[in-house]
Scaffold this active site. Structure first.
Site, PDB file in Angstrom:
ATOM      1  CB  SER A  62       8.369   1.560  -4.475  1.00  0.00           C
ATOM      2  OG  SER A  62       8.397   0.150  -4.460  1.00  0.00           O
ATOM      3  CG  ASP A 206       5.205  -0.341  -6.017  1.00  0.00           C
ATOM      4  OD1 ASP A 206       5.506   0.698  -6.614  1.00  0.00           O
ATOM      5  OD2 ASP A 206       6.012  -0.996  -5.332  1.00  0.00           O
TER       6      ASP A 206
END
Length: 739
Positions: A62, A206
């Protein structure tokens, strides 16, 4: 005793990973996800550099994949800090399309909607996330352009890997090859904020959902020592979970924590900055978050220096920088269905194929994305053999599945039109390719509408048909009383002016900020007064119901920073008309009248929170006036028909005449970065009176001052204005976008 302690300490050091080895110590770096909290990675990296640490492999997830990927590409911590400070990350994440990237047509007609909902076959389509991720992926492509041809991440200046999550299986996907910008975009696709991203045959979201801290993966790359930087958000207390985003973050926290227990065990030094109440979206707190990262690393500075002492110095490498130009003499377009190649390339203003500044390239991509036709406009390139910097550029257009129709809603209140509700429908490519059909229906004290069918062509041209029904209600004080039926005496007359038109137009030159064109209009213009009709004294002021033919030449330019509370920029609106009444009745019938009108506004920023500005208006008739385009002054309304003009301190249309020269000087203050505005202004007008035109104010020189408080709210602009002049004073309140 002391000897025993020294022996035990020596044995402990020798048993630590890497310390019993005599060769060069390999250090891996792991950067966790955490949104804006990931700015702390930069502060910690600064200290690692100062300590002399040579990073041999980087793994991130991320936000950690973004910082880690850029660091692996060759940027140093100081460069990363400067780049991120110069970037509005929230605007990039939300795919904010600046006003400067919108067409002049959108600025004029599409900035008054409160809400827009996409339709597919007239069925409602809800978005998968707040953003399609167009701008953030494009930003990553720009920043990583220097290593774009490196498709094996182990061959980057510093080897790198990151983690994404397969949206179908929930499996953690290790990203070690492909386009670096795509890997960073996929790993950082925060659910609900950024839409999933396709890469290497997977639709990914993600990476923090499946593996937010890839320490074991870095350990397996042959690293002797692992340094980790953890910026994950702590769980909320029960009373803090008061919104959907916090609930989703809480669930994600527990999922990530369970998966990270084994990963933490593989870490030798874990730096955990004290980030307090900073959230994943605290991008405005970059100073404090970077400082927290520095402090966490400085607390372990002695240990970091000991590690660096066991490493050979990092080999010298060429510095990397953000490129300024893209040189693409060959351009291939993939995935395009609706628009021609010429139409696509017209968004790049003749610079492609060819050499184009990266800033222009990015802005032009945003303009193409702003059409709504594509969920993403991705691109790739490869070097052309035998050239120094020339590349073959491939634009990959991903069609939007819900492009075609949109339902829009607007709300507004002011003292002239009262409460109004707008319901609008736009339909793309109806009948003709690259066309736009717009129908706005407005309900309030009286029905209004606007309809437009527009066909856009290449090189900025467009043509179409439009129609509008508008009205104004004006109260005029009478110079003498009028006696009606039953002896009723009127001191004031109420007029309703209504305007219905049908217009064919041709915009022969259109740019992002302007268009020039010609049109031919058929207009039905009516003036009505129930009092005059009842009194049967229409000889005082003639009532009208006539048709007009109006050919027109126009030029519009708008480069204001905002529609409602601009702080910089300027706008010009100029029109020249010939007006002829159709039919045989009325004094104007068969004769031509000629009218020209100019409005000019500009703002000069003195400081970021203070601007000075001026508005000038000039207009009049060459010879005789024509009823639909006579000048009426009053109110602060910004949605007026024909030659009605705002003049705070007067009621709508209270002063009228046939020629006008008007100016206003003002100062606007915006305290801090808030959405509050204060405007101080003085306005003067010289109006040529006409006995045939009803007017409450019989002054040829008008002056007034005003003070306005404005708030740029989620519902649109809210304004409270007090104006005082030599012909009256008024207090105005309006809420919502003008339409």
């Amino acid at each position: 005793m002391r000897t025993s302690l020294l022996i035990l300490l020596l044995l402990a050091l020798l048993s630590a990973p890497g310390w019993g080895q005599t060769d060069d110590l390999k250090v891996g770096l792991v950067l966790s996800g955490g949104g804006a909290r990931g700015y702390a990675h930069i502060g910690a990296l600064q200290v690692l550099e100062e300590a002399g640490i040579r990073v041999d492999y980087i793994g991130g997830t991320s936000m950690g994949s973004i910082v880690g990927g850029l660091y692996a590409a060759g940027y140093r911590a100081g460069q990363l800090e400067r780049m991120l400070r110069q970037t509005d990350i929230m605007a990039e994440l939300q795919d904010v399309i600046g006003r400067e990237n919108r067409t002049i047509y959108e600025k004029l007609y599409n900035e008054h909607y409160l809400l827009g909902l996409s339709l597919q076959n007239f069925s409602l389509q809800l978005p998968a996330a707040l953003s399609d991720g167009q701008r953030i992926r494009d930003l990553f492509s720009h920043w990583t352009a220097g290593v774009h041809t490196v498709r094996d991440f182990s061959r980057l200046p510093t080897p790198f890997l990151c983690v994404g999550t397969d949206l179908v299986t929930g499996e953690a996907i290790l990203l070690e090859e492909g386009i670096l910008a795509d890997a960073m975009r996929a790993s950082a696709a925060l659910p609900g904020v950024l839409s999933p991203h396709e890469m290497n045959g997977h639709i990914m979201t993600d990476g923090g959902i499946s593996n937010n801290y890839p320490a074991e993966e870095i350990k397996e790359k042959g690293m002797d020592y692992i340094i980790g930087i953890t910026v994950e958000q702590d769980p909320y207390d029960a009373d803090e979970i008061n919104s959907l985003d916090k609930l989703l973050l809480q669930i994600a926290f527990f999922q990530a924590t369970r998966r990270n227990i084994d990963q933490y065990a593989a870490t030798n030094i874990d730096l955990k900055p004290e980030l307090g109440g900073f959230s994943q979206l605290s991008f405005e707190s970059i100073d404090d978050i970077i400082l927290a990262g520095r402090r966490a690393a400085e607390a372990k500075l002695d240990s970091l220096r000991m590690i660096a002492a066991r490493q050979r110095p990092a080999p010298a490498q060429d510095s990397i920088s953000v490129p300024s130009h893209l040189n693409a003499p060959i351009v291939e377009i993939v995935g395009n269905v609706d628009l021609s190649r010429r139409q696509i390339l017209s968004f790049f203003k003749g610079d492609l194929p060819g050499r184009i500044a990266w800033t222009d390239f990015r802005e032009n991509l945003v303009a193409l994305f702003a059409t709504g036709r594509y969920t993403n406009v991705d691109y790739d390139w490869e070097a052309i053999p035998g050239t120094e910097d020339e590349v073959k550029l491939t634009l990959r257009l991903k069609q939007s599945p819900d492009f075609g129709q949109q339902l829009r809603v607007g709300l507004h209140y002011d003292q002239v039109y009262r409460a109004n509700l707008l319901v609008g429908l736009t339909v793309n490519d109806f009948i003709a390719n690259n066309s736009l059909t717009t129908i706005d229906l407005i309900g309030g004290s009286q029905f209004r509408y606007r309809a437009d069918y527009r066909v856009n062509r290449v090189n900025g041209m467009a043509f179409g048909l439009r129609s509008r029904l508008h009205y104004s209600e004006v109260d005029f004080d009478l110079p003498q009383n009028v006696v009606g039926p039953g002896g009723l005496t009127f001191k004031e007359l109420n007029f309703r002016f209504s305007d219905l038109n049908l217009e064919a137009y041709w915009d022969f030159l259109q740019t992002t900020n302007s268009f020039s064109g010609v049109s031919a209009e058929i207009k039905r213009y009516r003036s009505n007064s129930e009092q005059l009709l009842a009194a049967d004294t229409a000889n005082i002021y003639a009532l009208a119901d006539a048709h007009y033919f109006v050919p027109q030449l126009y030029f519009l330019y708008d480069k204001l920073s905002a529609r409602d509370f601009p702080m910089r920029g300027f706008s010009i609106q100029a029109k020249a008309r010939a007006i002829r009444q159709l039919g045989t009745d009325g004094a104007e019938a068969g004769a031509w009248a000629y009218n020209a009108d100019l409005d000019f506004t500009f703002f000069v920023p003195i400081t970021p929170s203070f601007s000075l500005g001026m508005e000038l208006t000039a207009g009049g008739f060459l010879d005789q006036p024509s009823l639909p385009y006579r000048y009426y002054l009053g109110s602060n309304n910004r949605n007026l028909m024909n030659n009605f003009k705002a003049f705070p301190s007067l009621r709508l249309g209270e002063a009228s005449g046939k020629d006008l020269l008007m100016g206003e000087f003002f100062a606007r203050i915006r305290p801090g970065q808030a959405s509050h505005y204060f405007t101080l202004a003085g306005r003067v007008a010289r109006l040529t009176l006409d006995a045939a035109i009803p007017s409450s104010v019989r002054r040829d020189l008008l002056a007034a001052g005003r003070i306005t408080y404005g708030f740029d709210s989620p519902l649109g602009p809210i304004e409270l204005t007090y104006a005082h002049g030599n012909a009256g004073r008024e207090l105005y309140f309006n809420l919502g976008y003008w339409f």
